[in-house]
Design a protein around this motif. Structure first.
Motif, PDB file in Angstrom:
ATOM      1  N   ASP A   1       0.762  -1.357  -0.318  1.00  0.00           N
ATOM      2  CA  ASP A   1       0.062  -0.106   0.255  1.00  0.00           C
ATOM      3  C   ASP A   1       0.916   0.908  -0.236  1.00  0.00           C
ATOM      4  N   ILE A   2       1.700   1.449   1.232  1.00  0.00           N
ATOM      5  CA  ILE A   2       2.358   2.556   0.813  1.00  0.00           C
ATOM      6  C   ILE A   2       3.428   2.904  -0.491  1.00  0.00           C
ATOM      7  N   ALA A   3       4.450   1.521  -1.093  1.00  0.00           N
ATOM      8  CA  ALA A   3       4.633   2.116  -2.454  1.00  0.00           C
ATOM      9  C   ALA A   3       3.752   2.089  -3.165  1.00  0.00           C
ATOM     10  N   ASN A   4       2.738   1.906  -3.289  1.00  0.00           N
ATOM     11  CA  ASN A   4       1.555   2.492  -3.751  1.00  0.00           C
ATOM     12  C   ASN A   4       0.822   3.757  -3.883  1.00  0.00           C
ATOM     13  N   GLY A   5       1.622   4.062  -2.484  1.00  0.00           N
ATOM     14  CA  GLY A   5       1.459   5.786  -2.954  1.00  0.00           C
ATOM     15  C   GLY A   5       2.508   7.409  -2.894  1.00  0.00           C
ATOM     16  N   PHE A   6       3.250   5.639  -3.893  1.00  0.00           N
ATOM     17  CA  PHE A   6       4.498   6.493  -4.398  1.00  0.00           C
ATOM     18  C   PHE A   6       4.603   5.899  -6.083  1.00  0.00           C
ATOM     19  N   PRO A   7       3.673   7.245  -6.618  1.00  0.00           N
ATOM     20  CA  PRO A   7       3.060   6.245  -8.326  1.00  0.00           C
ATOM     21  C   PRO A   7       4.637   6.243  -8.991  1.00  0.00           C
ATOM     22  N   GLU A   8       5.418   7.686  -8.512  1.00  0.00           N
ATOM     23  CA  GLU A   8       6.750   7.652  -9.584  1.00  0.00           C
ATOM     24  C   GLU A   8       7.673   5.929  -9.266  1.00  0.00           C
ATOM     25  N   PHE A   9       7.238   5.136  -8.519  1.00  0.00           N
ATOM     26  CA  PHE A   9       7.994   3.917  -8.256  1.00  0.00           C
ATOM     27  C   PHE A   9       7.274   3.035  -8.869  1.00  0.00           C
TER      28      PHE A   9
END
Ligand code: GDP
Ligand code: MG
Ligand code: ZN
Length: 295
Positions: free
Chosen positions: A235-243
């Motif tokens: 979820d947290i990684a999805n919160g950083f769309p540029e990743f």
């Protein structure tokens, strides 16, 4: 009968039915976890009351932070309005967290840069927002002293949607709500000082309808930050769309993007394709959520 929760006080809820009629509703038994924005099925009682029988399926659910825990407070939100101002300076950390909360819940964020009538802080504020502009977040400049302009710029974006207002105290959240929804009579700081409370004492969340068109705003007084502790690492990684595109090249499927060999995110960070501050924020949020899980 079906309706939507527009305010919640303990186990008492105000439910707006599809015909606009309001009923005071309560829950029976151990049913909890209902929040503002939820669509519910009620059993009417008398003229103006009812009991909540069922919460209908949610599009999303948002949490506010409360010490080391997250507490759910709003559901079925389409859009997040993050209010920042030219002055006082706003927190980059909180702005980044608000965006992560929105993106991880599939909600489109919009940043409102308020108090643009105060020219002195304008350039610095715009510069701090540049990294979000680069991420594609719409940034709308406004001032409550230009109310017609504010409505003209914002109302089309709010049409037919449920938008949630979020901002640090002092940014002008209540003032903007008052321009958009004169009936809201949201407590501005001056007002709560006049009441002798000195600070926000009410934290009750409420859903307001826009007077001139369909669409509503959810305001939560005293609300500054989303709770992110309940989020999983994904979820947290999805919160950083540029990743996203870089995660595809991580060697390990369960890569945390903090120290693994062959990590696409760390490689992009080295190449300057991902901002260092953004990766630091990701690390802070991830470590906090891991600590909260242990706690
Ligand atoms: N100059 C200027 N002051 C504003 C503007 N919007 C709000 N304020 C002032 O900023 C202070 C905080 O506003 P308030 O709405 O209470 O902020 P909140 O804590 O985010 O709800 C108040 O003194 C407002 O009058 C604006 O667009 N321009
Ligand atoms: Mg306020
Ligand atoms: Zn990785």
């Amino acid at each position: 009968m079906k309706g939507r929760i527009i305010s919640a006080h303990g186990r008492h809820y105000q439910v707006e039915l599809e015909d606009g009629h309001l009923r005071q509703c309560y829950t029976r038994g151990k049913k909890t976890g209902i929040c503002v924005g939820d669509f519910v099925r009620i059993q009417p009682q008398g003229e103006d009351e009812g009991s909540i029988e069922e919460t209908l399926e949610r599009q999303n659910l948002l949490y506010r932070s409360d010490e080391m825990r997250s507490k759910q407070f709003a559901a079925n939100v389409d859009q997040l309005l993050i209010v920042v101002a030219t002055e006082p300076a706003f927190s980059d950390d909180l702005t980044g967290r608000a965006l992560t909360g929105a993106w991880s819940a599939n909600i489109n964020p919009i940043i409102l840069l308020n108090k643009c009538d105060l020219a002195s802080g304008l350039a610095r504020a715009q510069e701090s927002l540049e990294i979000y502009r680069e991420l594609g977040v719409p940034i709308i400049s406004c001032s409550i002293y230009e109310p017609e302009q504010l409505k003209q710029d914002l109302l089309p974006l709010l049409k037919d949607k449920t938008s949630l207002l979020l901002g640090q105290s002092g940014m002008g959240k209540s003032s903007i709500l008052n321009v958009l929804i004169p009936d809201a009579k949201a407590h501005t700081q001056a007002h709560s000082v006049a009441l002798g409370t000195g600070k926000h004492t009410t934290t009750s969340t409420r859903l307001y309808h826009l007077p001139s068109q369909t669409g509503c705003l959810i305001d939560s007084p005293g609300f500054q930050a989303f709770g992110l502790y309940h989020l999983t690492q994904t979820d947290i990684a999805n919160g950083f769309p540029e990743f996203k595109e870089h995660i595809e090249s991580c060697r390990f499927y369960n890569c945390t993007h903090l120290h693994e060999p062959g990590c696409g995110v760390l490689a992009a960070l080295e190449e300057g394709k991902i901002g260092r501050k953004r990766h630091e924020l990701y690390e802070r949020i991830l470590l906090e959520s891991q600590a909260a899980t242990r706690y």
